[in-house]
Design a protein around this motif. Structure first.
Motif, PDB file in Angstrom:
ATOM      1  N   GLU A  76      -7.449  -1.015  -7.435  1.00 31.54           N
ATOM      2  CA  GLU A  76      -7.293  -2.074  -6.431  1.00 31.54           C
ATOM      3  C   GLU A  76      -6.173  -1.755  -5.441  1.00 31.54           C
ATOM      4  O   GLU A  76      -6.348  -1.921  -4.231  1.00 31.54           O
ATOM      5  CB  GLU A  76      -7.027  -3.433  -7.087  1.00 31.54           C
ATOM      6  N   ASN A  77      -5.025  -1.297  -5.941  1.00 25.89           N
ATOM      7  CA  ASN A  77      -3.939  -0.938  -5.023  1.00 25.89           C
ATOM      8  C   ASN A  77      -4.340   0.240  -4.149  1.00 25.89           C
ATOM      9  O   ASN A  77      -4.005   0.297  -2.962  1.00 25.89           O
ATOM     10  CB  ASN A  77      -2.662  -0.591  -5.796  1.00 25.89           C
ATOM     11  N   SER A  78      -5.059   1.177  -4.740  1.00 18.89           N
ATOM     12  CA  SER A  78      -5.497   2.359  -3.991  1.00 18.89           C
ATOM     13  C   SER A  78      -6.388   1.978  -2.817  1.00 18.89           C
ATOM     14  O   SER A  78      -6.328   2.602  -1.756  1.00 18.89           O
ATOM     15  CB  SER A  78      -6.259   3.305  -4.915  1.00 18.89           C
ATOM     16  N   LEU A  79      -7.216   0.960  -3.013  1.00 20.37           N
ATOM     17  CA  LEU A  79      -8.056   0.485  -1.909  1.00 20.37           C
ATOM     18  C   LEU A  79      -7.201   0.026  -0.736  1.00 20.37           C
ATOM     19  O   LEU A  79      -7.516   0.301   0.426  1.00 20.37           O
ATOM     20  CB  LEU A  79      -8.944  -0.676  -2.359  1.00 20.37           C
ATOM     21  N   ILE A  80      -6.124  -0.665  -1.035  1.00 20.83           N
ATOM     22  CA  ILE A  80      -5.241  -1.156   0.031  1.00 20.83           C
ATOM     23  C   ILE A  80      -4.577   0.009   0.747  1.00 20.83           C
ATOM     24  O   ILE A  80      -4.521   0.043   1.979  1.00 20.83           O
ATOM     25  CB  ILE A  80      -4.193  -2.139  -0.538  1.00 20.83           C
ATOM     26  N   PHE A  81      -4.079   0.979  -0.028  1.00 17.68           N
ATOM     27  CA  PHE A  81      -3.472   2.148   0.603  1.00 17.68           C
ATOM     28  C   PHE A  81      -4.492   2.872   1.485  1.00 17.68           C
ATOM     29  O   PHE A  81      -4.159   3.343   2.571  1.00 17.68           O
ATOM     30  CB  PHE A  81      -2.906   3.101  -0.449  1.00 17.68           C
ATOM     31  N   ALA A  82      -5.726   2.962   1.022  1.00 16.22           N
ATOM     32  CA  ALA A  82      -6.788   3.588   1.814  1.00 16.22           C
ATOM     33  C   ALA A  82      -7.083   2.778   3.073  1.00 16.22           C
ATOM     34  O   ALA A  82      -7.273   3.350   4.154  1.00 16.22           O
ATOM     35  CB  ALA A  82      -8.047   3.754   0.969  1.00 16.22           C
ATOM     36  N   LEU A  83      -7.111   1.456   2.958  1.00 21.12           N
ATOM     37  CA  LEU A  83      -7.306   0.612   4.140  1.00 21.12           C
ATOM     38  C   LEU A  83      -6.193   0.828   5.164  1.00 21.12           C
ATOM     39  O   LEU A  83      -6.415   0.745   6.367  1.00 21.12           O
ATOM     40  CB  LEU A  83      -7.347  -0.869   3.743  1.00 21.12           C
ATOM     41  N   TRP A  84      -4.999   1.092   4.668  1.00 19.42           N
ATOM     42  CA  TRP A  84      -3.859   1.346   5.552  1.00 19.42           C
ATOM     43  C   TRP A  84      -3.881   2.758   6.107  1.00 19.42           C
ATOM     44  O   TRP A  84      -3.039   3.127   6.914  1.00 19.42           O
ATOM     45  CB  TRP A  84      -2.554   1.098   4.820  1.00 19.42           C
ATOM     46  N   GLY A  85      -4.828   3.581   5.656  1.00 19.34           N
ATOM     47  CA  GLY A  85      -4.998   4.901   6.243  1.00 19.34           C
ATOM     48  C   GLY A  85      -4.633   6.079   5.357  1.00 19.34           C
ATOM     49  O   GLY A  85      -4.723   7.222   5.797  1.00 19.34           O
ATOM     50  N   SER A  86      -4.208   5.847   4.125  1.00 21.60           N
ATOM     51  CA  SER A  86      -3.813   6.945   3.237  1.00 21.60           C
ATOM     52  C   SER A  86      -5.015   7.698   2.682  1.00 21.60           C
ATOM     53  O   SER A  86      -6.091   7.125   2.502  1.00 21.60           O
ATOM     54  CB  SER A  86      -3.010   6.405   2.049  1.00 21.60           C
ATOM     55  N   TYR A  87      -4.784   8.959   2.411  1.00 19.48           N
ATOM     56  CA  TYR A  87      -5.729   9.788   1.668  1.00 19.48           C
ATOM     57  C   TYR A  87      -5.205   9.824   0.237  1.00 19.48           C
ATOM     58  O   TYR A  87      -4.092  10.300  -0.010  1.00 19.48           O
ATOM     59  CB  TYR A  87      -5.823  11.192   2.270  1.00 19.48           C
ATOM     60  N   LEU A  90      10.004  -4.420  -0.179  1.00 20.48           N
ATOM     61  CA  LEU A  90      10.273  -2.986  -0.250  1.00 20.48           C
ATOM     62  C   LEU A  90      10.634  -2.382   1.116  1.00 20.48           C
ATOM     63  O   LEU A  90      11.039  -1.228   1.181  1.00 20.48           O
ATOM     64  CB  LEU A  90       9.062  -2.255  -0.838  1.00 20.48           C
ATOM     65  N   PHE A  91      10.447  -3.153   2.184  1.00 23.34           N
ATOM     66  CA  PHE A  91      10.753  -2.721   3.545  1.00 23.34           C
ATOM     67  C   PHE A  91       9.998  -1.443   3.925  1.00 23.34           C
ATOM     68  O   PHE A  91      10.533  -0.560   4.587  1.00 23.34           O
ATOM     69  CB  PHE A  91      12.268  -2.559   3.749  1.00 23.34           C
ATOM     70  N   LEU A  92       8.743  -1.374   3.480  1.00 22.24           N
ATOM     71  CA  LEU A  92       7.841  -0.276   3.819  1.00 22.24           C
ATOM     72  C   LEU A  92       6.633  -0.851   4.556  1.00 22.24           C
ATOM     73  O   LEU A  92       5.698  -1.335   3.928  1.00 22.24           O
ATOM     74  CB  LEU A  92       7.368   0.448   2.553  1.00 22.24           C
ATOM     75  N   PRO A  93       6.638  -0.828   5.862  1.00 20.76           N
ATOM     76  CA  PRO A  93       5.497  -1.394   6.598  1.00 20.76           C
ATOM     77  C   PRO A  93       4.238  -0.557   6.380  1.00 20.76           C
ATOM     78  O   PRO A  93       4.312   0.672   6.207  1.00 20.76           O
ATOM     79  CB  PRO A  93       5.952  -1.343   8.057  1.00 20.76           C
ATOM     80  N   PRO A  94       3.080  -1.197   6.373  1.00 17.65           N
ATOM     81  CA  PRO A  94       1.817  -0.495   6.138  1.00 17.65           C
ATOM     82  C   PRO A  94       1.580   0.700   7.063  1.00 17.65           C
ATOM     83  O   PRO A  94       0.928   1.650   6.671  1.00 17.65           O
ATOM     84  CB  PRO A  94       0.763  -1.576   6.359  1.00 17.65           C
ATOM     85  N   ARG A  95       2.135   0.703   8.259  1.00 15.45           N
ATOM     86  CA  ARG A  95       1.910   1.812   9.178  1.00 15.45           C
ATOM     87  C   ARG A  95       2.448   3.131   8.636  1.00 15.45           C
ATOM     88  O   ARG A  95       2.003   4.207   9.020  1.00 15.45           O
ATOM     89  CB  ARG A  95       2.457   1.520  10.568  1.00 15.45           C
ATOM     90  N   LEU A  96       3.395   3.080   7.691  1.00 21.34           N
ATOM     91  CA  LEU A  96       3.908   4.307   7.080  1.00 21.34           C
ATOM     92  C   LEU A  96       2.841   5.023   6.253  1.00 21.34           C
ATOM     93  O   LEU A  96       2.944   6.221   6.003  1.00 21.34           O
ATOM     94  CB  LEU A  96       5.110   3.997   6.179  1.00 21.34           C
ATOM     95  N   PHE A  97       1.827   4.282   5.824  1.00 18.47           N
ATOM     96  CA  PHE A  97       0.767   4.850   5.005  1.00 18.47           C
ATOM     97  C   PHE A  97      -0.350   5.480   5.829  1.00 18.47           C
ATOM     98  O   PHE A  97      -1.229   6.128   5.282  1.00 18.47           O
ATOM     99  CB  PHE A  97       0.199   3.774   4.061  1.00 18.47           C
ATOM    100  N   GLN A  98      -0.310   5.296   7.149  1.00 16.04           N
ATOM    101  CA  GLN A  98      -1.341   5.854   8.022  1.00 16.04           C
ATOM    102  C   GLN A  98      -1.335   7.371   7.943  1.00 16.04           C
ATOM    103  O   GLN A  98      -0.308   7.999   8.192  1.00 16.04           O
ATOM    104  CB  GLN A  98      -1.114   5.391   9.470  1.00 16.04           C
TER     105      GLN A  98
END
Length: 100
Positions: free
Chosen positions: A39-50, A18-26
């Motif tokens: 489960e996916n939400s946990l990953i987004f949260a680990l990457w810094g998302s609210y 998808l060419f979306l690096p995790p830092r975009l979710f910070q």
């Protein structure tokens, strides 16, 4: 270790396909429709998302809350609503960075 393996799998998908690096979710404001157990939400949260999670199955809500608490991510769960995509109305004024 299961969460770490899943994080690596998600990171590969988002980065390589998808060419979306995790830092975009910070610090991103994210809305996810139908997260099931989250489960996916946990990953987004680990990457810094609210995360604002819109899950129509109210039985999944406690599982989501338990996962967030277990992995010390409760502060990243901005909201958990029992709705579906057709009936969801965003009443807050802020803009979401990602809608999944």
């Amino acid at each position: 270790s299961d969460l770490e393996a899943y994080r690596i799998q998600r990171q590969r998908l988002f980065t390589e396909k998808l060419f979306l690096p995790p830092r975009l979710f910070q610090n991103a404001q994210l809305i996810e429709f139908g997260p099931d157990a989250g489960e996916n939400s946990l990953i987004f949260a680990l990457w810094g998302s609210y995360c604002t999670l819109i899950e129509p199955n109210s039985k999944a809500h406690q599982v989501i809350k338990d996962y967030c608490q277990r992995f010390n991510l409760s502060h990243k769960l901005a909201a958990l609503e029992c709705s579906d995509i057709k009936t969801f109305e965003k009443t807050r004024k802020e803009i979401s960075d990602f809608i999944l």
